[in-house]
Design an enzyme around this catalytic site. Structure first.
Site, PDB file in Angstrom:
ATOM      1  CB  ILE A  96     -52.298  -8.267  -4.403  1.00 25.87           C
ATOM      2  CG1 ILE A  96     -52.122  -9.774  -4.220  1.00 25.87           C
ATOM      3  CG2 ILE A  96     -51.108  -7.496  -3.869  1.00 25.87           C
ATOM      4  CD1 ILE A  96     -50.956 -10.334  -5.006  1.00 25.87           C
ATOM      5  CG  MET A 147     -59.006 -11.888   1.703  1.00 23.47           C
ATOM      6  SD  MET A 147     -59.566 -10.548   0.644  1.00 23.47           S
ATOM      7  CE  MET A 147     -61.030 -10.031   1.521  1.00 23.47           C
ATOM      8  CB  VAL A 148     -54.927 -12.937  -3.732  1.00 20.17           C
ATOM      9  CG1 VAL A 148     -53.586 -13.384  -4.291  1.00 20.17           C
ATOM     10  CG2 VAL A 148     -56.044 -13.745  -4.351  1.00 20.17           C
ATOM     11  CG  PHE A 167     -59.960 -19.974  -3.233  1.00 16.86           C
ATOM     12  CD1 PHE A 167     -60.304 -21.303  -3.290  1.00 16.86           C
ATOM     13  CD2 PHE A 167     -58.781 -19.609  -2.601  1.00 16.86           C
ATOM     14  CE1 PHE A 167     -59.495 -22.275  -2.717  1.00 16.86           C
ATOM     15  CE2 PHE A 167     -57.965 -20.570  -2.021  1.00 16.86           C
ATOM     16  CZ  PHE A 167     -58.328 -21.907  -2.088  1.00 16.86           C
ATOM     17  N   GLY A 221     -61.550 -12.948  -4.170  1.00 10.99           N
ATOM     18  CA  GLY A 221     -62.462 -13.662  -5.064  1.00 10.99           C
ATOM     19  C   GLY A 221     -63.279 -14.643  -4.273  1.00 10.99           C
ATOM     20  CG  ASP A 276     -63.241 -16.647 -15.563  1.00 12.00           C
ATOM     21  OD1 ASP A 276     -63.795 -15.907 -16.414  1.00 12.00           O
ATOM     22  OD2 ASP A 276     -63.239 -16.395 -14.346  1.00 12.00           O
TER      23      ASP A 276
END
Ligand SMILES: *[C@@H]1O[C@H](CO)[C@@H](O)[C@H](O)[C@H]1NC(C)=O
Ligand SMILES: *[C@@H]1O[C@H](CO)[C@@H](O)[C@H](O)[C@H]1NC(C)=O
Ligand SMILES: *[C@@H]1O[C@H](CO)[C@@H](O)[C@H](O)[C@H]1NC(C)=O
Ligand SMILES: *[C@@H]1O[C@H](CO)[C@@H](O)[C@H](O)[C@H]1NC(C)=O
Ligand SMILES: *[C@@H]1O[C@H](CO)[C@@H](O)[C@H](O)[C@H]1NC(C)=O
Length: 839
Positions: free
Chosen positions: A505, A512-513, A510, A508, A623
């Site tokens: 979904i 994957m989400v 960091f 970034g 942010d």
């Protein structure tokens, strides 16, 4: 008159019903001398002292019989020169071993284990793993520790002996202990009846046979006071301050008295709580105009286990009232009423400043939290509203029966083994493989974050191992909390269908989400770090420490984390409706109404206000943008990604490279000048979001005419001309109350002031947005003059009775005294908290 009588009648009923809650224990003025009193220095031939208490060698004491086939006396490599500490030596059990102590007086005893996992030539105590039992009942299961820790249990001894056993887990492991304390508890330390069970049913139910429970101390809090060490406590306990547990720090105000408490027969004794606990408290901070006249003070205590039963002992002493019957307040546990209209004067038999305590039995919630609130009672009437709390103890009811059968099974297996050798050999091999596999999976990275227990000791700066724990204690305010958040990797594999690409979904810097569903059907967002990503382990751990401390309706919360092998995964609550941005513009949006938009902005402002000033005080988001404000299924907004902020050496890098582009239109101009982010930088970014919400366009749109590219600049031009309505979202035309729009525009304008000092605080922004919402809903009916008036001097909102100060003076005041310290704090927190790329 009648109402008054009714109130009194009601009060009497409540008091009578709750009478068993009061515990009677006689005050004693002399210091407490336990009948049974064992202080054992394990694995050592000499005495050693701790807080002026002498611990005697385990092998030489007459009333301690010690049996272990394979036990080893271990000495730390770097013993200190001056007085020897029990932490310099340990007894190591390579197989089952036990201490038997003669008990002179049966009944409740305090049992404490001191663990200091030092390293010697042959043993690394930090890699030990074992169980601890008292008279056959399991106290600690699969225990291991990387830091110095004290475990305290309250145990009822029925016979004339207590046997304490150490059982290594499996054949390859070992157990250890540095020191043991066993001493008689004062009379009536734990009384059988009277603890009230807290549940949603509303019925008053008493807990029976409390003294038969094994209790493990999880937290011991000196509310409103400072840390108390065993020097300051009648039973050599440690009490820690409450600040880090406050949900809204600014709701509470510390109070203290210099008069010793007035211990009364029928109330608490000095052994129940020492003077210092009752001489300090938190009371309602009525100076905080933001909160209105009636509000609760709430503490969230992380207890480290989900849905477990706990004894919650609350300590009270009215040190705030000038005379009797001036204070009526309500007590809540886990948001359920625990004690309504508490009048300390009446239960202390009409004496002021008399200590009392009350026992409750409550379960921790799914997040492993026990919540305690105090707030003013309706009976306060014309009296000064207030509510107080002096101390809290939380003890877990230990029921480790499951594993006990496991232990028994193991024994049976061995018996069977001697009969049917071959078959069981196979089983043992299987078992060994299993244990080996388990070990490899779980450990062995030394994790400072892994501290368990309730009061890591930090007074012994003399030995090397205690230094190791010191960092942890200081760096991790939530160290009592986040252990509970661990989720096994396999669970996350299941939850995300083995990280199915179709469930992605977001992505970034960091990683994957993924969308996932945990076993209990909770929907979650699973953020999986790219193995080898530049976001290292310490930053990951700091994030967990910081995030686990944050719980707020308008902040996306951390559900858990996973740290196994090379995996670093953060698990957040799932936000059904996704980012705010998606609902503002884009192909498939359903336009939000102005009221909805205001409510979303108000929610986000609340979340940010909490980050800046709440219990997580001094966190700068860094942010803020419409992609980081998420909406749940009911369009309740929550600020996300508040932990993964940038700072430090990577800052410059982000400047010039890709990271900056995504958030460019939101960046505080002052940040370029001073190279320093403050909470006013968040206010600036939030101002951009406000215009984004109003105009339904991106913060930066390179395809537009030059003067329109940057939303902040463009919208400010129109705002200054007083013609903001020319650039609003076409969907809103004719649907916004003009006063509401005016207030909103002014608020956004103030947020975008060039200099941080000229910007309002998030609290003021929040206030103004609420006002804009009120104008939208009712403003059109106001007569003209009143409307004009209200722009500069808003009337009180329905929920408030105190009008806050004018925003500007408010801001300056805070700037002056708050800036330096908040900069310091945040730079401390965030020097460790960085990602290199944007998200
Ligand atoms: C150790 O402490 C015990 C009890 O306090 C005392 O009786 C004994 O003399 C001490 N032994 C040494 C060697 O100091
Ligand atoms: C506890 O002590 C009392 C008196 O000292 C004795 O009567 C009783 O039997 C003891 N209970 C147990 C279970 O040993
Ligand atoms: C509580 O203790 C009493 C006496 O000690 C015993 O008769 C009773 O069964 C116990 N109740 C429970 C629920 O354990
Ligand atoms: C606790 O005890 C220590 C050592 O005796 C003392 O220095 C300190 O002032 C005490 N603290 C309080 C709050 O009484
Ligand atoms: C205090 O908290 C309780 C429990 O959550 C709630 O029911 C009550 O309304 C709150 N009181 C105030 C004044 O906010």
């Amino acid at each position: 008159m009648e109402a008054h009588q009714e109130a009194i009648h009601f009060l009497c009923v409540t008091v009578t019903l709750l009478c068993p809650l009061l515990h009677f224990s006689s005050p004693s003025l002399a210091s407490f001398i336990p009948t049974d009193n064992y202080l054992i220095n394990c694995g050592s031939p000499t005495n050693a002292s701790l807080y002026n208490r002498f611990f005697v060698p385990d092998a030489s004491s007459k009333s301690v019989s010690f049996s272990a086939d394979n036990s080893i006396s271990l000495k730390s490599k770097t013993p200190p020169q001056d007085s020897p500490s029990p932490y310099d030596t340990a007894r190591v059990f390579t197989s089952d071993g036990s201490y038997k102590l003669n008990i002179k007086r049966n009944g409740t005893h305090l049992v404490r284990f001191h663990f200091s996992p030092f390293e010697s030539d042959n043993f690394k105590l930090a890699s030990a793993k074992f169980g601890v039992l008292a008279n056959g009942l399991l106290l600690l299961q699969d225990f291991s520790t990387q830091v110095v820790v004290l475990k305290e249990f309250i145990v009822k001894v029925d016979g004339d002996v207590i046997e304490i056993e150490f059982r290594p887990v499996g054949d390859k492991n070992f157990g250890f202990v540095n020191a043991i304390e066993v001493f008689s508890a004062p009379e009536d330390f734990i009384v059988d009846d009277g603890a009230r069970v807290i549940s949603g049913s509303g019925s008053i139910e008493e807990f029976r046979n409390l003294s038969s429970e094994i209790l493990e101390t999880i937290l011991r809090i000196n509310v409103g006071g400072s840390e108390l060490t065993p020097f300051n406590d009648t039973l050599w306990r440690t009490w820690v301050p409450d600040d880090e547990f406050l949900v809204l720090k600014s709701a509470a105000k510390r109070v203290a008295t210099t008069h010793p408490p007035n211990y009364q027969k029928g109330g608490a004794s000095r052994e129940i709580g020492p003077d210092n606990v009752y001489m300090t408290a938190q009371e309602m901070n009525r100076d905080n105009a933001m909160l209105g006249a009636r509000f609760n003070i709430t503490w969230d205590f992380p207890v480290g286990s989900h849905g477990n039963r706990h004894l919650v002992r609350l300590h009270f002493c009215d040190i705030v009232s000038p005379s009797l019957n001036q204070l009526y307040f309500n007590v809540f546990i886990n948001d359920y009423s625990a004690y309504k209209d508490l009048d300390l004067s009446s239960i202390t038999f009409h004496s002021l400043a008399s200590p009392v305590y009350m026992d409750f039995v409550a379960d921790s919630d799914d997040a492993g939290v026990v919540r305690v609130s105090v707030g003013p009672s309706e009976l306060s009437g014309s009296l000064k509203v207030n509510a107080i709390l002096n101390g809290v103890e939380i003890m877990k009811m230990v029921h480790l029966t499951v594993s006990e059968t496991g232990e028994k099974n193991k024994k049976i297996w061995i018996v069977v083994g001697s009969v049917v050798g071959g078959f069981v050999l196979l089983c043992l091999v299987a078992l060994a493989v299993l244990v080996l596999f388990k070990c490899r999976k779980k450990k062995p990275k030394p994790r400072p974050a892994d501290s368990v227990g309730w009061t890591p000791l930090r007074a012994y700066g003399c030995s090397s191992h205690s230094k190791m724990s010191e960092g942890t204690v200081n760096a991790s305010p939530g160290q009592n909390g986040y252990h509970r958040l661990k989720i096994p990797f396999t669970d996350l594999q299941t939850a995300t269908n083995n990280f199915d690409k179709n469930l992605i979904i977001g992505s970034g810097g960091f990683g994957m989400v993924y969308k996932g569903v945990l076993r209990d059907n909770t929907k979650v967002a699973v953020k999986r770090g790219v193995p080898g990503s530049r976001q290292g382990l310490p930053e990951f751990q700091t994030e967990i420490t910081v995030l686990s401390k944050i719980r707020h309706r308008h902040l996306v919360s951390l559900v858990g984390y996973c740290e196994e092998q090379s995996e670093m995964i953060l698990v957040y609550e799932y936000m059904e409706k996704g980012p705010l941005k998606k609902h503002l513009y884009g192909p498939d949006r359903t336009p939000l109404s102005w009221k909805q938009r205001l409510e979303i902005c108000i929610g986000a402002a609340r979340g940010l206000h909490y980050l800046h000033t709440g219990s997580a005080e001094g966190i700068i988001h860094r942010d803020i943008k419409s992609t980081n404000i998420l909406l749940d299924e009911n369009y309740v907004s929550k600020v996300a990604d508040f932990g993964l902020s940038r700072s430090g050496p990577c800052l410059d890098e982000t400047h010039v490279s890709t990271g900056v582009k995504g958030s460019f239109g939101y960046l505080d101009p002052e940040y370029f000048r001073r190279q320093q982010l403050t909470d006013k930088s968040d206010v600036y970014s939030f101002g951009v979001v406000l215009f984004e919400v109003l105009c339904a366009r991106t913060a930066v749109d390179p395809l537009l005419a030059r003067e329109q590219v940057n939303l902040a600049e463009w919208a400010m031009q129109w705002q200054k001309k007083g013609m903001l309505e020319h650039i609003i979202d076409p969907q809103l035309i004719g649907k916004i109350n003009l006063d509401s729009l005016k207030k909103f525009g002014e608020t956004a304008e103030k947020c975008l002031a060039d200099y941080g000092v000229d910007r309002p605080s998030m609290g003021d922004v929040l206030w103004n947005l609420e006002y804009a919402l009120q104008l939208q809903e009712s403003g059109s009916g106001l007569p003209r003059e009143q409307r004009e008036d209200s722009n500069t001097n808003p009337p009180a909102l329905p929920t408030r009775t105190i009008v806050p100060q004018a925003p500007s003076s408010h801001v300056r005041e805070k700037e002056v005294d708050g800036n330096a310290s908040s900069d310091l704090r945040t730079s401390q927190v965030f020097s460790q908290l960085m990602t290199n790329e944007g998200r």
